[in-house]
Scaffold this motif. Structure first.
Motif: not given
Length: 117
Positions: A10-14, A17-20, A48-49, A59-60
């Motif tokens: 995944l890209t960093r953006d992907q 956003v997926l993590s959120d 994955i999470s 995220i921090f």
């Protein structure tokens, strides 16, 4: 049973956003059971999470929300050619032909899966 690992890129953006989204579904709304009825699927979701949480420093960050919104905008622009639209799961996706290609893995590097690497 000896299972072969699969790598997903995944890209960093992907990833951000997926993590959120996973956090919202799993911990904020407590709606994982409502979305994913088969508990066997929960195992890879948690894997994955957890991997995303350990990998992403984003995220921090104190400016988490603006950073997240910027990542979402970039992903939307990539998917829809700059238009600010998103497609709900039940909406017709004829406006966004790339969405069908992505589901079938035929366009760009939108989360390619590399088996056996």
């Amino acid at each position: 049973m000896n299972e072969q690992a699969i790598t997903i890129e995944l890209t960093r953006d992907q990833a951000f956003v997926l993590s959120d989204w996973l956090y919202q579904v799993m911990f904020q709304s407590d709606d994982l059971q409502g979305i994913v009825h088969d508990r066997a699927v929960w195992s890879p979701i948690y894997a994955i999470s957890g991997t995303l949480d350990k990998t992403l420093s984003d995220i921090f960050m104190p400016d988490y929300r603006p950073h997240l919104e910027a990542a979402k905008e970039r992903l939307r622009a990539d998917l829809y050619g700059g238009a600010d639209e998103s497609t709900a799961p039940c909406q017709d996706t004829t406006d966004a032909p790339q969405a069908h290609q992505i589901e079938r893995g035929t366009t760009g590097n939108h989360g390619e899966s590399n088996q056996g690497q």
